[in-house]
Design a protein around this motif. Structure first.
Motif, mmCIF file in Angstrom:
data_model
loop_
_atom_site.group_PDB
_atom_site.id
_atom_site.type_symbol
_atom_site.label_atom_id
_atom_site.label_comp_id
_atom_site.label_asym_id
_atom_site.label_seq_id
_atom_site.Cartn_x
_atom_site.Cartn_y
_atom_site.Cartn_z
ATOM 1 N N THR A 1 0.815 -1.220 0.000
ATOM 2 C CA THR A 1 0.000 0.000 0.000
ATOM 3 C C THR A 1 0.844 1.264 0.000
ATOM 4 O O THR A 1 0.501 2.255 -0.647
ATOM 5 C CB THR A 1 -0.936 -0.009 1.236
ATOM 6 O OG1 THR A 1 -1.554 -1.297 1.330
ATOM 7 C CG2 THR A 1 -1.999 1.055 1.121
ATOM 8 N N TRP A 2 1.977 1.222 0.733
ATOM 9 C CA TRP A 2 2.805 2.429 0.825
ATOM 10 C C TRP A 2 3.492 2.763 -0.496
ATOM 11 O O TRP A 2 3.908 3.906 -0.708
ATOM 12 C CB TRP A 2 3.832 2.282 1.946
ATOM 13 C CG TRP A 2 3.200 2.412 3.300
ATOM 14 C CD1 TRP A 2 2.646 1.416 4.047
ATOM 15 C CD2 TRP A 2 3.033 3.613 4.053
ATOM 16 N NE1 TRP A 2 2.152 1.921 5.221
ATOM 17 C CE2 TRP A 2 2.378 3.265 5.254
ATOM 18 C CE3 TRP A 2 3.383 4.956 3.839
ATOM 19 C CZ2 TRP A 2 2.055 4.210 6.235
ATOM 20 C CZ3 TRP A 2 3.075 5.883 4.823
ATOM 21 C CH2 TRP A 2 2.415 5.513 5.996
ATOM 22 N N LEU A 3 3.618 1.793 -1.381
ATOM 23 C CA LEU A 3 4.099 2.072 -2.743
ATOM 24 C C LEU A 3 2.944 2.452 -3.664
ATOM 25 O O LEU A 3 3.085 3.300 -4.546
ATOM 26 C CB LEU A 3 4.802 0.835 -3.323
ATOM 27 C CG LEU A 3 6.285 0.650 -3.033
ATOM 28 C CD1 LEU A 3 6.746 -0.714 -3.536
ATOM 29 C CD2 LEU A 3 7.130 1.745 -3.678
ATOM 30 N N ALA A 4 1.799 1.807 -3.460
ATOM 31 C CA ALA A 4 0.643 2.065 -4.321
ATOM 32 C C ALA A 4 0.137 3.496 -4.159
ATOM 33 O O ALA A 4 -0.385 4.089 -5.108
ATOM 34 C CB ALA A 4 -0.471 1.073 -4.002
ATOM 35 N N GLN A 5 0.321 4.069 -2.953
ATOM 36 C CA GLN A 5 -0.197 5.413 -2.709
ATOM 37 C C GLN A 5 0.485 6.473 -3.585
ATOM 38 O O GLN A 5 -0.193 7.208 -4.304
ATOM 39 C CB GLN A 5 -0.071 5.765 -1.230
ATOM 40 C CG GLN A 5 -0.883 6.978 -0.822
ATOM 41 C CD GLN A 5 -2.384 6.727 -0.818
ATOM 42 O OE1 GLN A 5 -2.904 6.144 0.105
ATOM 43 N NE2 GLN A 5 -3.074 7.174 -1.856
ATOM 44 N N PRO A 6 1.827 6.567 -3.583
ATOM 45 C CA PRO A 6 2.430 7.529 -4.515
ATOM 46 C C PRO A 6 2.242 7.117 -5.969
ATOM 47 O O PRO A 6 2.153 7.980 -6.863
ATOM 48 C CB PRO A 6 3.913 7.549 -4.119
ATOM 49 C CG PRO A 6 4.133 6.312 -3.311
ATOM 50 C CD PRO A 6 2.829 5.982 -2.677
ATOM 51 N N ALA A 7 2.159 5.809 -6.247
ATOM 52 C CA ALA A 7 1.910 5.364 -7.629
ATOM 53 C C ALA A 7 0.581 5.909 -8.132
ATOM 54 O O ALA A 7 0.429 6.226 -9.325
ATOM 55 C CB ALA A 7 1.930 3.842 -7.708
ATOM 56 N N ALA A 8 -0.394 6.051 -7.224
ATOM 57 C CA ALA A 8 -1.701 6.603 -7.607
ATOM 58 C C ALA A 8 -1.608 8.099 -7.915
ATOM 59 O O ALA A 8 -2.439 8.642 -8.655
ATOM 60 C CB ALA A 8 -2.715 6.355 -6.495
ATOM 61 N N LEU A 9 -0.593 8.757 -7.351
ATOM 62 C CA LEU A 9 -0.415 10.200 -7.591
ATOM 63 C C LEU A 9 0.334 10.490 -8.892
ATOM 64 O O LEU A 9 0.119 11.516 -9.524
ATOM 65 C CB LEU A 9 0.373 10.821 -6.428
ATOM 66 C CG LEU A 9 -0.349 11.069 -5.113
ATOM 67 C CD1 LEU A 9 0.657 11.363 -4.002
ATOM 68 C CD2 LEU A 9 -1.337 12.225 -5.240
ATOM 69 N N VAL A 10 1.255 9.584 -9.271
ATOM 70 C CA VAL A 10 2.149 9.856 -10.411
ATOM 71 C C VAL A 10 1.542 9.291 -11.701
ATOM 72 O O VAL A 10 1.399 8.078 -11.854
ATOM 73 C CB VAL A 10 3.547 9.246 -10.162
ATOM 74 C CG1 VAL A 10 4.442 9.468 -11.375
ATOM 75 C CG2 VAL A 10 4.179 9.850 -8.907
ATOM 76 N N GLU A 11 1.227 10.188 -12.580
ATOM 77 C CA GLU A 11 0.579 9.800 -13.844
ATOM 78 C C GLU A 11 1.482 8.876 -14.672
ATOM 79 O O GLU A 11 2.687 9.107 -14.787
ATOM 80 C CB GLU A 11 0.282 11.072 -14.642
ATOM 81 C CG GLU A 11 -0.813 10.916 -15.661
ATOM 82 C CD GLU A 11 -1.131 12.239 -16.346
ATOM 83 O OE1 GLU A 11 -1.362 12.212 -17.557
ATOM 84 O OE2 GLU A 11 -1.123 13.283 -15.655
ATOM 85 N N GLY A 12 0.898 7.820 -15.211
ATOM 86 C CA GLY A 12 1.640 6.928 -16.103
ATOM 87 C C GLY A 12 2.632 6.019 -15.403
ATOM 88 O O GLY A 12 3.452 5.368 -16.054
ATOM 89 N N SER A 13 2.565 5.947 -14.078
ATOM 90 C CA SER A 13 3.519 5.110 -13.339
ATOM 91 C C SER A 13 3.101 3.650 -13.409
ATOM 92 O O SER A 13 2.012 3.308 -13.877
ATOM 93 C CB SER A 13 3.597 5.552 -11.881
ATOM 94 O OG SER A 13 2.356 5.302 -11.236
#
Length: 476
Positions: free
Chosen positions: A37-49
């Protein structure tokens, strides 16, 4: 222009479980995988990640190395137990694509930023504390010297610590993580011995009021102020999961202690009850009967409860803020209401003796949670326990928490209670708890009622005995 960003839980030893908020990276008694989850959270913020969770998907370096060819930025989640392997992965990434920028996140990066950067020049920066919007700034191309909350290496090799980023107060400003799970992960790869399968887990808030001296996340990243998402925001994500991941049998709310705020958890439960979902969460063993009843009537199936010890003085020593008589009543209430408990215990905490271990084993048998997990006290850097243990000479301050194969090592050793004794007592605890006629019958009857549970418990039984065998090998 947004950097082409990859979020990576790196390949590790077979059976590594690193997603549990980085609380427990080691082979368990029964194989389990938590969502990253702690990786998925910024991944949700960064477009195209993109997010890759290699351990859960049984991926090696060879399986993922091609992913590095088209990336500008890789964010690696690290922890004390996995750090050596994560550094090796970072160096392999740089060898394959020298132009790539690599950042480390996680509790170890937060508390030992200089040490992490000094370990390898392959690591360009670490993001300290809460890192969601920190990573977004880096991915959006902001110069490193302007990004709050990072430590980084200048061109001449100097390590620079930028000012801290303010703690996030508006939790609703974070996007949902479950769409990232759906996009990048195979949800059937995630399972826990006490959760229905398949399940989904995410946070409704961060931080924990409790001051437990051993607990990693509140002391390093989350803090002790429990900041929560609004209930409508949580319910919208639950609805997303129900709609887009309909095979979900249970939602686990991974907040350190969801029951810290009683009025909120009651209100949340009543909204969940309208949706008819089955859910579970972490709880402290002090929730009153009235609240438990509301939760149960609105879909609560299971509570994950940290009892830690049956000795009151040890609970005081670790600042648990819990009385054993209150915990006993709470457990009776759960049994009466039909709430399943997965209880966690820790051996080797400050004040432990052979007598207190005996007290804890008898306590566990008396209160009788449905399933248990028994851990060895682990002094993670950044925790009060780490400072206390190094100052008192209970351990040597090394990062070596596991064998190379991923089995937990007894780190703390006391003049009256050596590490080898504490290590052996874990196996004794498991055997004396599970090999009772009443517990055997409870598990067998559960298996007879449900064919899927039958297959699962048989698999877990094989894993459990393999776990005991591996522990013996690890000690030898």
């Amino acid at each position: 222009m947004t950097l082409r960003t990859l979020f990576l839980q790196a390949p590790s030893f077979d059976g590594y479980d690193g997603g549990a908020g980085a609380r427990y990276q080691m082979k368990r008694e029964v194989k389990s995988f938590w969502y990253p989850t702690w990786l998925a959270q910024p991944a949700a913020l960064v477009e195209g990640s993109k997010l890759i969770d290699a351990p859960a998907h049984d991926q090696s370096w060879d399986d993922i190395k091609h992913e590095m060819d088209e990336r500008d930025l890789v964010i690696l989640h690290t922890s004390t137990p996995s750090f050596g392997q994560d550094v090796r992965t970072a160096e392999l990434i740089k060898q394959r694509n020298p132009a790539i920028r690599i950042g480390f996140i996680g509790a170890k990066a937060a508390v030992e930023s200089t040490k992490v950067l000094e370990t390898s020049t392959a690591i360009d920066f670490v993001a300290r504390n809460e890192f969601d919007f920190t990573i977004l700034d880096v991915a959006n191309g902001m110069p490193l010297r302007e990004v709050e909350g990072i430590s980084w290496r200048d061109d001449d090799g100097t390590i620079i610590h930028n000012k801290d980023r303010a703690v996030l107060e508006n939790m609703d400003s974070l996007p949902f993580v479950s769409p990232i799970y759906k996009r990048d992960l195979v949800m059937e790869k995630y399972f826990g011995g006490y959760l229905l399968h398949p399940y989904v887990s995410f946070y409704t808030g961060r931080g924990c009021k409790s001051r437990c001296t051993f607990c990693l996340w509140p002391q390093t990243v989350g803090g002790h102020n429990y900041r929560t998402r609004s209930i409508p925001h949580v319910i919208e994500e639950v609805k997303y999961v129900m709609r887009e991941m309909p095979q979900t049998k249970e939602i686990f709310f991974d907040d350190d202690t969801l029951t810290d705020n009683l009025p909120r958890v009651e209100a949340l439960a009543m909204e969940l009850g309208k949706l008819g979902i089955t859910w579970s969460c972490n709880a402290k063993a002090n929730v009153p009967y009235k609240t438990l009843k509301i939760l149960k009537e609105n879909g609560l199936r299971l509570l994950l409860v940290g009892y830690e010890s049956g000795n009151q003085q040890i609970l005081h020593n670790i600042k648990k803020g819990l009385r054993t008589d209150v915990a006993r009543q709470f457990t009776k209430d759960c049994h009466a209401l039909g709430i399943v408990i997965h209880g966690t215990f820790i051996l080797g905490l400050p004040g432990e003796t052979e007598e207190t271990i005996e007290e804890t084993i008898n306590y566990a048998k008396e209160i009788d949670p449905h399933t248990i997990q028994v851990s060895l006290a682990a002094p993670y850097p950044g925790t009060f326990l780490f400072k206390q243990a190094t100052e008192n000479g209970w351990f040597d301050g090394t990062d070596h928490l596991l064998t190379d194969g991923g089995n937990q090592i007894a780190q703390l050793s006391y003049p009256h209670l050596p590490a080898a004794v504490i290590f052996d007592k874990v196996e004794e605890f498991y055997k004396r708890f599970y090999f009772r006629p009443s517990k055997i019958w409870s598990i067998v009857s559960e298996m007879l009622r449900d064919w899927n549970m039958m297959k699962r418990r048989l698999r877990e039984g094989v894993e459990f005995f393999d776990f005991l065998r591996r522990r013996k090998d690890a000690q030898a």
